[in-house]
Design a protein around this motif. Structure first.
Motif, PDB file in Angstrom:
ATOM      1  N   GLU A 168       0.862  -1.184   0.000  1.00 17.84           N
ATOM      2  CA  GLU A 168       0.000   0.000   0.000  1.00 17.84           C
ATOM      3  C   GLU A 168       0.895   1.230   0.000  1.00 17.84           C
ATOM      4  OE1 GLU A 168      -3.204   2.144   3.016  1.00 17.84           O
ATOM      5  OE2 GLU A 168      -1.973   0.501   3.753  1.00 17.84           O
ATOM      6  N   LEU A 169       0.694   2.120  -0.970  1.00 15.06           N
ATOM      7  CA  LEU A 169       1.456   3.370  -1.017  1.00 15.06           C
ATOM      8  C   LEU A 169       0.965   4.273   0.113  1.00 15.06           C
ATOM      9  CD1 LEU A 169       3.516   5.191  -2.492  1.00 15.06           C
ATOM     10  CD2 LEU A 169       1.595   6.064  -3.845  1.00 15.06           C
ATOM     11  N   VAL A 170       1.874   4.647   1.014  1.00 15.63           N
ATOM     12  CA  VAL A 170       1.485   5.480   2.152  1.00 15.63           C
ATOM     13  C   VAL A 170       2.121   6.866   2.123  1.00 15.63           C
ATOM     14  CG1 VAL A 170       0.893   3.571   3.680  1.00 15.63           C
ATOM     15  CG2 VAL A 170       3.240   4.408   3.648  1.00 15.63           C
ATOM     16  N   GLU A 171       3.104   7.055   1.243  1.00 17.06           N
ATOM     17  CA  GLU A 171       3.734   8.370   1.129  1.00 17.06           C
ATOM     18  C   GLU A 171       4.497   8.441  -0.192  1.00 17.06           C
ATOM     19  OE1 GLU A 171       7.000  11.147   3.526  1.00 17.06           O
ATOM     20  OE2 GLU A 171       6.531   9.165   4.300  1.00 17.06           O
ATOM     21  N   HIS A 172       4.501   9.624  -0.784  1.00 17.23           N
ATOM     22  CA  HIS A 172       5.321   9.852  -1.971  1.00 17.23           C
ATOM     23  C   HIS A 172       5.705  11.320  -2.014  1.00 17.23           C
ATOM     24  CE1 HIS A 172       2.151  11.881  -4.313  1.00 17.23           C
ATOM     25  NE2 HIS A 172       1.344  11.067  -3.661  1.00 17.23           N
TER      26      HIS A 172
END
Length: 188
Positions: A168-172
């Motif tokens: 799961e992408l949680v920050e970019h």
């Protein structure tokens, strides 16, 4: 519970070093270097394989190097103070402040560090050690600093095994140098 994280610079085609072992394509600009400094502040311990340990020995005495700027000196001081555990089949001793050889398996060391009081992530460095941690399902977060370059081969960031891992992408974040930071949490 303390998270186990795997953070590295990576080329767009998925390598942490090119086919000749080169990493010159990942030299950080000031913003990216500052980000890595903030990242090391969040670590409570760092687990390293022998090759990365030998590369990082420079930073054990770097703060005494008068040619370094303030940012590099700060990073060196943070690195030196950070507890480090080295995994090696060939080394019998290690140098460096707060550095010790692993006395157990990777899973045992992670379990021990998670049980100890303290804050901060348990960071894993080095592709071979990270592959072992991934195979044992020890990694909680993958943190990639993706550089806009294709190196065509070398040492892969992601371990090559047949187990599926949902993320799961949680920050970019994208930096002015076109480098993109991606933080993915393992979905269990």
């Amino acid at each position: 519970m303390r998270r186990v994280t795997y953070s590295m610079n990576v080329s767009l085609d998925g390598y942490i070093a090119d086919a000749s072992g080169g990493i010159d394509w990942s030299d950080p600009d000031d913003d990216v270097f500052g980000f890595w400094t903030d990242e090391i502040r969040e670590a409570g311990a760092h687990l390293l394989g022998r090759r990365l340990y030998e590369t990082m020995l420079f930073w054990e005495t770097a703060e005494e190097d008068e040619s370094l700027g303030p940012a590099e000196s700060e990073w060196a001081a943070l690195w030196k103070a950070l507890p480090k555990v080295v995994f090696s089949r060939t080394l019998t001793t290690v140098r460096g402040t707060n550095t010790r050889l692993a006395s157990g398996t990777l899973a045992q060391e992670v379990e021990r560090l998670r049980a100890e009081p303290g804050d901060g992530d348990i960071a894993i460095g080095g592709a071979a050690l990270a592959a072992e941690a991934a195979a044992a399902d020890l990694i909680d977060e993958y943190r990639t600093m993706v550089h806009p370059v294709l190196v065509g081969g070398g040492t892969p960031y992601f371990p090559r095994h047949e187990r599926r891992v949902n993320l799961e992408l949680v920050e970019h974040r994208t930096f002015g140098s076109r480098v993109t930071y991606l933080r993915h949490r393992v979905i269990r």
